[in-house]
Design a protein around this motif. Sequence first.
Motif, PDB file in Angstrom:
ATOM      1  N   ARG A  96      -2.039   5.830  -5.489  1.00 16.73           N
ATOM      2  CA  ARG A  96      -1.643   4.718  -4.610  1.00 16.73           C
ATOM      3  C   ARG A  96      -2.687   3.601  -4.642  1.00 16.73           C
ATOM      4  O   ARG A  96      -2.334   2.411  -4.640  1.00 16.73           O
ATOM      5  CB  ARG A  96      -1.441   5.234  -3.182  1.00 16.73           C
ATOM      6  CG  ARG A  96      -0.779   4.214  -2.243  1.00 16.73           C
ATOM      7  CD  ARG A  96      -0.323   4.850  -0.945  1.00 16.73           C
ATOM      8  NE  ARG A  96      -1.408   5.555  -0.276  1.00 16.73           N
ATOM      9  CZ  ARG A  96      -1.422   6.873  -0.070  1.00 16.73           C
ATOM     10  NH1 ARG A  96      -0.410   7.619  -0.475  1.00 16.73           N
ATOM     11  NH2 ARG A  96      -2.446   7.441   0.553  1.00 16.73           N
ATOM     12  N   LEU A 106       3.203   2.763  -3.545  1.00 14.03           N
ATOM     13  CA  LEU A 106       3.887   3.375  -4.685  1.00 14.03           C
ATOM     14  C   LEU A 106       5.349   2.959  -4.768  1.00 14.03           C
ATOM     15  O   LEU A 106       6.042   3.301  -5.725  1.00 14.03           O
ATOM     16  CB  LEU A 106       3.800   4.913  -4.581  1.00 14.03           C
ATOM     17  CG  LEU A 106       2.403   5.507  -4.803  1.00 14.03           C
ATOM     18  CD1 LEU A 106       2.358   6.965  -4.347  1.00 14.03           C
ATOM     19  CD2 LEU A 106       2.015   5.398  -6.263  1.00 14.03           C
ATOM     20  N   ALA A 166       8.147   6.086  -5.558  1.00 11.30           N
ATOM     21  CA  ALA A 166       7.943   5.802  -6.979  1.00 11.30           C
ATOM     22  C   ALA A 166       9.009   6.490  -7.822  1.00 11.30           C
ATOM     23  O   ALA A 166       9.613   7.486  -7.422  1.00 11.30           O
ATOM     24  CB  ALA A 166       6.557   6.270  -7.420  1.00 11.30           C
TER      25      ALA A 166
END
Length: 433
Positions: free
Chosen positions: A307, A314, A350
Amino acid sequence: MRMVVLGLGYLGATHAACMAELGHEVLGIEVDAEKRAQLAAGEVPFYEPGLPELLKKHIDSGALKVSGSYAEAAEFADVFFIAVGTPQKKGEYSADLSYVESTIDELVPLLSDDALILGKSTVPVGTARRLSERADELAKDIQVEIAWNPEFLREGFAVKDTLHPDRIVVGVFPGGGAEKVCREIYGRMIADGTPFIVSDPPTAELVKTSANAFLATKISFINAIAEVCDAAGADVAAIADAIGYDARIGRKFLNAGLGFGGGCLPKDIRAFMARAGELGAAEALSFLREVDNVNMRRRTRMVEITREVCRGSLLGKRIAVLGAAFKPESDDVRDSPALNVAGQIQLQGASVAVYDPKAMQNSRRLFPTLDYATSAQEACGEADVVLVLTEWQEFVNLDPYEMAQVVRERNVIDGRLCLPVEKWCQAGWNYRS
């Protein structure tokens, strides 16, 4: 000798094939029909270097046979190895011994002659005595001896560790013939100089759990030092090298990084703590709780570093995860640090692409929502960050200049301190570890 191996999972299949290699006639018992069919055809349902060739050799020669029948096992031999799993109980630290107990309950009533049952599975101290008492209850006018012969296998080196072990440990009750039988079983190894250690069963049980607890402690120790190094700006790899020269310490298992996983160390140290508590010795192993905590913190720290590299968020980032197995030369993803990190990163928004040379099928079963690639290059396509989380040689040998052509940003986080740092930095990568 004729012998039976009860349970043909990772431990049992390896032990059965290696006993055949030593010249014994072996019957392997596996209750899972699909796995049994694979093994009977000479196919190994998991990845372990050298085992497929050894298994097929002895299936083809007839020295190793596979069955699902305990009645056939009882007729076949009077020496039996217990090699079934002892997983962690759901919601508890203690080990689930139901598979071990069921082997005694199913086998002993079928025996018509005196027999020796040797435990290979990792169990809490006191298990052999309890199983011995249970066998006495079930035996029909025969003597059934229980002894413990723990395994010390490393995944990726299981065949070597079985055929050329560092030591052989046998825990026997007084008055039995287990020691004599084991000296015959392992005669070739003993003749080659392998130490043969005879103890009582509680000691043999504790040798295995103590070894695993020590290894876990050593790994978490260097990872705790790594946390201090992060704060102080020091080099944990250099520290490990320096203290590793001390013969009292040694360099092995002092590799800082993402920590340990797999089907043994995490559950075994937790079961060890649980059993110590049952025995009234909980304080003696209280340090293992921090060993476990340090290990789990490494996974959280890897997510935090990712991160940070992504400038605080993310969300919407593409992350390449190289490695899914808990260690190289294995397809085992049980309690895999790599997959745990991949899952946490995905939960933070993500897109995660995973590649592993051997563990893809097992990974998909455990984490079906992750994306999976067919190569390292495909996983890294348009990636904002590349994470190396299992130290496969394939990843160590990657060309950072070639990889730079497929990523979106040249950010690499080395979770195993295995990459050649200068080479990656010279290729323009932002390297973190």
